[in-house]
Motif scaffolding. Structure first.
Motif, short mmCIF file in Angstrom:
data_model
loop_
_atom_site.label_atom_id
_atom_site.label_comp_id
_atom_site.label_asym_id
_atom_site.label_seq_id
_atom_site.Cartn_x
_atom_site.Cartn_y
_atom_site.Cartn_z
N ILE A 169 32.16 -7.23 -13.92
CA ILE A 169 33.04 -6.34 -13.14
C ILE A 169 34.00 -5.77 -13.82
O ILE A 169 34.02 -4.64 -13.39
CB ILE A 169 33.62 -7.70 -12.24
CG1 ILE A 169 32.46 -8.35 -11.05
CG2 ILE A 169 34.47 -6.76 -11.24
CD1 ILE A 169 33.10 -9.27 -10.37
N HIS A 170 34.60 -6.09 -14.63
CA HIS A 170 35.72 -5.33 -15.46
C HIS A 170 34.96 -4.39 -16.07
O HIS A 170 35.62 -3.23 -16.06
CB HIS A 170 36.36 -6.20 -16.34
CG HIS A 170 37.45 -5.58 -17.12
ND1 HIS A 170 38.58 -5.28 -16.50
CD2 HIS A 170 37.42 -5.29 -18.39
CE1 HIS A 170 39.40 -4.67 -17.65
NE2 HIS A 170 38.68 -4.51 -18.77
N LYS A 171 33.86 -4.32 -16.74
CA LYS A 171 33.36 -3.45 -17.45
C LYS A 171 32.73 -2.21 -16.45
O LYS A 171 32.88 -1.05 -16.75
CB LYS A 171 32.09 -3.81 -18.36
CG LYS A 171 32.42 -4.69 -19.32
CD LYS A 171 31.16 -5.20 -20.16
CE LYS A 171 31.50 -6.35 -21.40
NZ LYS A 171 30.31 -6.71 -21.86
N VAL A 172 32.20 -2.71 -15.34
CA VAL A 172 31.81 -1.68 -14.33
C VAL A 172 32.79 -0.97 -13.95
O VAL A 172 32.78 0.36 -13.84
CB VAL A 172 30.93 -2.46 -13.17
CG1 VAL A 172 30.71 -1.54 -12.01
CG2 VAL A 172 29.79 -2.90 -13.72
N ARG A 173 34.12 -1.59 -13.52
CA ARG A 173 35.06 -0.96 -12.90
C ARG A 173 35.83 0.22 -14.01
O ARG A 173 36.32 1.08 -13.66
CB ARG A 173 36.18 -2.01 -12.66
CG ARG A 173 35.89 -2.66 -11.34
CD ARG A 173 37.15 -3.64 -11.24
NE ARG A 173 37.03 -4.36 -9.86
CZ ARG A 173 37.65 -5.65 -9.54
NH1 ARG A 173 38.32 -6.18 -10.35
NH2 ARG A 173 36.92 -6.07 -8.09
N GLU A 174 35.61 -0.06 -15.28
CA GLU A 174 35.86 0.79 -16.24
C GLU A 174 35.02 2.17 -16.23
O GLU A 174 35.64 3.17 -16.78
CB GLU A 174 36.03 0.30 -17.74
CG GLU A 174 37.07 -0.90 -17.97
CD GLU A 174 37.10 -1.36 -19.38
OE1 GLU A 174 36.23 -1.07 -19.96
OE2 GLU A 174 38.09 -1.91 -19.78
N GLU A 175 33.99 2.17 -15.84
CA GLU A 175 33.14 3.18 -15.80
C GLU A 175 33.01 3.87 -14.33
O GLU A 175 32.53 5.08 -14.26
CB GLU A 175 31.67 2.56 -16.04
CG GLU A 175 31.49 1.90 -17.36
CD GLU A 175 32.15 2.49 -18.59
OE1 GLU A 175 31.95 3.98 -18.59
OE2 GLU A 175 32.19 1.97 -19.54
#
Length: 278
Positions: A109-115
């Protein structure tokens, strides 16, 4: 004189250096992306109590594509965007962003939000920070950039959205359209691969809508992948590669922009467009 040394500004991720600042039409954007599906959803469903907000939604978005979501209020458009950004958890189905499955794994979730950059109806600027401060804060906290780099990127983006002269102003000194342009610049400062817009002009006075849409048109022409919830059909006609019509949590019809707007097939789509195209 140039305001910032562009050699020191990171390119927006997802854009080839040769396309920076070049206005590309929709077919050119799609040819350059090699049909890579940056967003995939498979039968996603979401309920709020007894209310079914999303009901088996499946679609894909190619890298560099601009897709506009239209439909009546309560059709699930905003919920869909919030699920794509991990702000709402789906009850079933699958979401894949840039090859990464968005599930209950907090790391994913954190990685996706960064993108993903997201622009809401409300501007959500920090009132105690200047315009420049609003752009710098997340860069320094999330992207771990130093103050100097954050400021250079902020100035570049404020120049891009036509607000360089407002860099030292506070949000309450700006018009609604200016605040929304700051919100767009703030999202871009995180170097997103995808931009989600949830009715970004709905809270604006009519004379301010155009200035926000112009910024969005620039992003589209530069090749940014965009998913936009809007009632601005003129914007959709000019910029969108594809339109998705939603109602009651389902995708009722989707297709190329000109086909949906000029030759809709589903009776529900025809009825909706007959009202908004008047």
């Amino acid at each position: 004189m140039e305001l910032v040394d562009r050699s020191e500004i990171p390119l927006l991720r997802g854009l080839h250096p040769s396309t920076q600042g070049v206005q590309l039409d929709a077919p050119t954007r799609l040819l350059q992306t090699a049909n890579f599906m940056i967003i995939e959803t498979k039968q996603i469903s979401k309920k709020f109590g007894e209310l079914i907000a999303l009901d088996g939604v499946t679609f894909e978005v190619e890298k560099g594509e601009v897709v506009v979501l239209i439909g009546p209020s309560g059709s699930g458009k905003s919920t869909l965007l919030r699920c794509l950004n991990g702000l709402e958890k789906i009850d079933s189905g699958e979401i894949i962003i840039d090859g990464l499955k968005l599930d209950r794994d907090k790391g994913n979730i954190h990685k996706v939000r960064e993108e993903i950059g997201m622009v809401f109806q409300e501007f959500n600027l920090f009132p105690h920070l200047t315009v420049s401060g609003n752009l710098c804060l997340a860069q320094e906290i999330v992207r771990k950039r130093n103050k100097s780099d954050s400021e250079k990127i902020s100035l570049e983006l404020l120049h891009k959205v036509g607000l360089f002269n407002k860099k030292d102003s506070f949000p309450n000194q700006l018009s609604g359209g200016q605040q929304q342009r700051v919100a767009i610049a703030r999202a871009l400062a995180m170097n997103p691969k995808i931009m989600l817009f949830d009715e970004p002009t709905s809270a604006l006075d009519p004379e301010m809508i155009g200035e926000v849409l112009e910024v969005m048109k620039i992003l589209a022409k530069e090749g940014m992948t965009m998913l936009v919830v809007t009632h601005e059909i003129g914007f959709a006609r000019e910029v969108a590669n594809r339109i998705i019509f939603m109602d009651q949590g389902k995708i009722i019809e989707e297709g190329k922009t000109e086909n949906i707007l000029n030759f809709p097939q589903n009776p529900r789509t025809i009825a909706f467009l007959s009202k908004v195209l008047k």
